[in-house]
Scaffold this motif. Structure first.
Motif, mmCIF file in Angstrom:
data_model
loop_
_atom_site.group_PDB
_atom_site.id
_atom_site.type_symbol
_atom_site.label_atom_id
_atom_site.label_comp_id
_atom_site.label_asym_id
_atom_site.label_seq_id
_atom_site.Cartn_x
_atom_site.Cartn_y
_atom_site.Cartn_z
ATOM 1 N N UNK A 27 -42.938 15.650 3.041
ATOM 2 C CA UNK A 27 -43.279 16.909 3.703
ATOM 3 C C UNK A 27 -42.426 18.059 3.170
ATOM 4 N N UNK A 29 -41.307 18.539 0.147
ATOM 5 C CA UNK A 29 -41.665 19.075 -1.161
ATOM 6 C C UNK A 29 -42.898 19.969 -1.073
ATOM 7 N N UNK A 30 -43.492 20.017 0.129
ATOM 8 C CA UNK A 30 -44.685 20.858 0.293
ATOM 9 C C UNK A 30 -44.376 22.291 -0.098
ATOM 10 N N UNK A 31 -45.217 22.854 -0.995
ATOM 11 C CA UNK A 31 -45.006 24.256 -1.318
ATOM 12 C C UNK A 31 -45.429 25.104 -0.122
ATOM 13 N N UNK B 120 -52.361 14.414 3.718
ATOM 14 C CA UNK B 120 -51.070 15.071 3.513
ATOM 15 C C UNK B 120 -50.846 15.360 2.025
ATOM 16 N N UNK B 123 -53.205 18.006 0.748
ATOM 17 C CA UNK B 123 -52.893 19.316 1.311
ATOM 18 C C UNK B 123 -51.624 19.885 0.670
ATOM 19 N N UNK B 124 -50.659 18.998 0.387
ATOM 20 C CA UNK B 124 -49.394 19.455 -0.180
ATOM 21 C C UNK B 124 -49.551 19.873 -1.629
ATOM 22 N N UNK B 125 -50.171 19.008 -2.440
ATOM 23 C CA UNK B 125 -50.268 19.298 -3.866
ATOM 24 C C UNK B 125 -51.499 20.127 -4.195
#
Lengths: 314, 271
Positions: A27, A29-31, B120, B123-125
């Motif tokens: 979580x 490293x989430x941009x 997740x 959504x993150x990358x």
């Protein structure tokens, strides 16, 4: 037994610790900075900095990990960045939708699957068996959110028996159950297909055991042998799958909750991810992982109690 | 040959062919918007009808097949490519630290709610086909690692492996030259099943907007777009759903059929 339990408990704690670290790192490293997300595009840098400070986002990562972990252990799951409400409160609200939905779906799938599996096993190789197998093939292959759309098309838009989505709350339990019915059916179908196959093959295996032949030699009819001796033994793998399905249903309803606009845990995670409400994502995913690991632990314990051989693996 | 195996192979071939054909030819243009002929039911011109932007649904399904099959196939490849060597290595040193590490990591990954983590990751990358592959592929690794380890362990006790050891071959050479070929059938069957699960997962991810992005057509997003049209033109929702259903069904039947055909012990009973 106590030694085995302690050993398993240690490995449970270790798994949870590693899981928490993995979740936190993924979580983190989430941009996208949560503070900038909350304040919008036109926010002044010093306002963002002040909010970061207020949320504790400017602390070093390890310090934030430790305080998050410490909070979880003492029952404090943090405060949502977006809504400024305690995460525990949000989870408690959402679980009143997700838990009943999971139980409803599990109940439906058991009600469909066990009779179907028993029926197929009892008529192994005949037309009824082939029909059940064919139906389970379809049930496994159908995407549940598409099935949900078809249910809405037929039962909500054409027949108008159910509403197409939304949740009225538990003030009127009957209305609440009604609004969970289509989602529960959509969730239950693929689960029922898997469960029916497990029930069938488990019962077929058991029916070829010596003790069933003994029971038949004693003069029991096929039906009596199946119901009195076969079924009880065949249920063990079925219960294992049921346990796995329950933890899956609790979190796996994400897409079905989207289809029906249900305010459940899945939608909470989904919304939190898109809003970069990191603390909610971390805590809810951690709770779900905890649920899975705890259910597995309890299943293992139940087996070890029932079967002493399992206490000394290898 | 069993009829179900035949049906599975036929369905798989049809969709693979449609996906490949879409590279060179589709009946209509999937990027051409033609509002005048929107939401048309199936007809001689548009065999499967048109969507809310007037695009030919058959062409969309064909191009969507490309996305679904590619994402799922690469995800299975990723799972196999990493999982099989890990499983082989763990079995070669049963009880060693690597074995422990692989098995404990497996248990841990199984404890994570896969759909949540996939969402997740994407959504993150950032949403997109590549990250969908990653998200689906990660959960394939432990499946193949566990399967390979379990099957490899049973071979390590066999006499022909002992003979290879006596001949002076090392653990890694034995794993590759003698054990891996024996696992091929098992891996093909499991690969087919994971392939079908991958297609379902890809459809789910693109349904919530985290799969391949427009203008690349994908079955899941076709369904998401169709959701608001479902009462006006049911075929817009039925067509992509059927495509998913038939592909997954085909792969499952193929996998089951191959298992029965490749494993003689299963042939007489337990169909």
């Amino acid at each position: 037994m106590l030694g085995y339990a302690l050993k398993r408990l240690t490995s449970l704690a270790l798994s949870l610790l590693v899981a928490s670290l993995v979740i936190f790192l993924v979580v983190e490293v989430a941009p996208g900075d949560p503070a900038s997300y909350m304040l919008g595009l036109n926010a002044q840098p010093d306002t963002v900095a002040a909010l970061r400070n207020e949320l504790g986002l400017d602390l070093p990562k390890w310090q934030r990990y430790l305080s998050w972990l410490g909070g979880m252990l003492s029952g404090d799951f943090g405060t949502s960045y977006t809504y400024r409400t305690p995460v525990a409160q949000m989870v408690a609200d959402r679980i009143t939708v997700s838990l009943p939905l999971a139980l409803y779906a599990l109940g439906l799938s058991t009600l469909i699957a066990l009779p179907a599996g028993i029926y197929a096993a009892a008529r192994r190789g005949k037309a009824g068996d082939a029909a059940v197998i064919g139906a389970t093939q379809l049930g496994i292959a159908i995407p549940n959110f598409w099935f949900a759309m078809l249910l809405v098309l037929l039962f909500a838009l054409k027949l108008r028996w159910f509403s197409a989505g939304g949740f009225p709350g538990w003030e009127s339990p009957l209305m609440a159950l009604k609004s969970l019915t289509l989602p529960a059916v959509a969730l239950a179908l693929p689960q029922a297909a898997i469960l029916a196959r497990v029930m069938r093959s488990s019962l077929i295996d058991i029916l070829s055991e010596d003790f069933i032949r003994t029971a038949r030699a004693k003069g029991l009819s096929r039906r009596q042998a199946l119901w009195r001796h076969g079924l009880r033994n065949a249920l063990i793998p079925v219960l294992t799958i049921l346990g796995l399905q329950f933890s899956f249903l609790l979190a796996g309803a994400i897409i079905i909750e989207q289809v029906f606009f249900l305010p459940g845990l899945g939608r909470l995670i989904f919304q939190s991810i898109t809003q970069r409400d990191l603390i909610v994502v971390e805590s809810v995913v951690m709770l779900l992982v905890f649920a899975v690991i705890a259910v597995n632990f309890l299943t293992d314990m139940a087996y070890a109690l029932a079967d002493p051989r399992l206490r000394h693996p290898r | 040959m069993r009829p179900s195996l035949l049906l599975g192979a036929a369905l798989t071939l049809i969709f693979t062919f449609a996906a490949l054909l879409s590279f060179v030819w589709t009946p209509g243009d999937v990027t051409a918007v033609d509002i005048a002929s929107r939401l048309q039911p199936p007809s001689a011109v548009h065999w499967l009808g048109t969507d809310q932007l007037g695009r030919d649904l058959l062409s969309m399904v064909m191009t969507g097949a490309r996305t679904s099959l590619a994402v799922a196939l690469v995800a299975v490849g990723l799972g196999m490519g990493l999982g099989v060597p890990l499983g082989l290595a763990a079995a070669a040193r049963q009880g060693g630290w690597l074995d422990e590490l692989v098995m404990r990591t497996n248990d841990l990954i199984f404890a994570f709610p896969s759909l949540v983590i996939a969402i997740l990751i994407t959504a993150i990358f950032g949403p997109g086909a590549l990250n969908a592959i990653l998200a689906i592929g990660i959960f394939n690794i432990p499946v193949f690692a566990r399967l390979t380890r379990g099957a490899a362990l049973s071979y390590w006790r066999r006499e022909f492996i002992l003979a290879a050891r006596v001949a002076g071959k090392g653990a890694s050479r034995i794993s590759v030259e003698h054990i891996l070929p024996n696992l091929a059938n098992l891996l093909i069957v499991q690969g087919t099943i994971q392939f079908s699960l991958g297609i379902l997962a890809e459809a789910g991810l693109s349904y919530v907007g985290l799969g391949a992005q427009p203008p690349v057509p994908s079955w899941g997003r076709m369904l998401a777009d169709a959701q608001t049209m479902v009462s006006l033109a049911p075929h817009v929702a039925i067509v992509p759903g059927l495509a998913i259903l038939l592909t997954v069904l085909g792969l499952n039947l193929l996998g089951d059929g191959l298992r029965d055909a490749l494993d003689p012990r299963l042939r007489p009973s337990r169909a």
